[in-house]
Design an enzyme around this catalytic site. Sequence first.
Site, short mmCIF file in Angstrom:
data_model
loop_
_atom_site.label_atom_id
_atom_site.label_comp_id
_atom_site.label_asym_id
_atom_site.label_seq_id
_atom_site.Cartn_x
_atom_site.Cartn_y
_atom_site.Cartn_z
N SER A 128 10.35 4.50 3.34
CA SER A 128 9.23 4.42 2.39
C SER A 128 8.83 5.81 1.91
O SER A 128 8.96 6.79 2.65
CB SER A 128 8.04 3.75 3.07
OG SER A 128 6.86 3.90 2.31
N TYR A 153 1.88 3.06 9.48
CA TYR A 153 3.01 2.49 8.74
C TYR A 153 4.03 3.58 8.41
O TYR A 153 5.23 3.43 8.66
CB TYR A 153 2.52 1.83 7.46
CG TYR A 153 3.63 1.42 6.52
CD1 TYR A 153 4.49 0.37 6.84
CD2 TYR A 153 3.83 2.09 5.31
CE1 TYR A 153 5.51 0.00 5.98
CE2 TYR A 153 4.85 1.72 4.45
CZ TYR A 153 5.69 0.68 4.79
OH TYR A 153 6.70 0.33 3.94
#
Length: 346
Positions: A128, A153
Amino acid sequence: MANILVTGAAGFIGFHLANKLLQEGCEVLGLDSMNDYYDPGLKQSRLELLKEHRNFKFFLCQLEKQEQVDEIFEQHNIAVVVHLAAQAGVRYSITNPRAYVDSNLAGFMNILEACRHYKAEHLIYASSSSVYGANTQMPFSVTHNVDHPVSLYAATKKANELMAHTYSHLYRLPTTGLRFFTVYGPWGRPDMAYFSFTKAIMNNEPIKVFNHGNMKRDFTYIDDIVEGIVKLIGKKAEPNPHWQGDDPDPSTSTAPYRIYNIGNNQPVELGHFISIIEKKLSKTAIKEYLPMQAGDVPATFANVDDLVRDIDFKPSTSIEEGLGKFLDWYVQYYASIPNPVSNPIT
């Protein structure tokens, strides 16, 4: 290409990738837990479309349960794994951190072990843009250090890259990590801003504009993401013969390991983004301006030079074209559902 395992096949990116591979004649095995992080009905609708293909097999599976993962690998000769399943969402990770440890760390470990023991030829996995964290040097490059994540995350995605490198080094498992930049489009995730903005504007409800609108995102249309993945499936990660430990390139290695950014390389201001939705819906948004949220970053901007060099590909869909396609889908899809399930995240 045969026997490709796509994890997260009922998810946004997984659905589009599996559908593309099926259309190209590949044998696709889809794996998903079908959890309720967002509307399971949307996931089920995606899955039903995939099941229309004869060359698709689906497995309900929780990645953190090793025996379920191993059983799938034992029963099928899997050549390539595209690992897209994960607990998504920066904001959700602030209040539900353990969900990320279970799915993104334990689950990824089980995928790595299965690829190792059952001799997968290539593992492609979703990282990501959030791994860039506190970095401010723009555009973000895969050669930059990414040791300062600002959400759990992001930390789990950085950990995935480190875990993958270890398996590439120890077991010569070719691994390719893809840092996605704000993916959007039809069949998207309801927890994403473009989705919740659309819903609120259509219902005459206020939208939350964080950092008082001073945000930029490198929005990347789903078809561009899928094209990049498909091209990389056929390009197995290889060692970099020029890699040096005294001047290390974080995106390559002496092991068969690669990291790529997949972004549009054109950041869009949040205000302009909202105005496109307003124009296409012919409605004015009610804006509630708020400060920056914890775990968020003010801007993202992808350097995709490595992607262009290695597979001659660069995302190119404009935000106007991409949002137009999303809005067309949104109106059509929700018009067909009498009582759509509300998104539990918003």
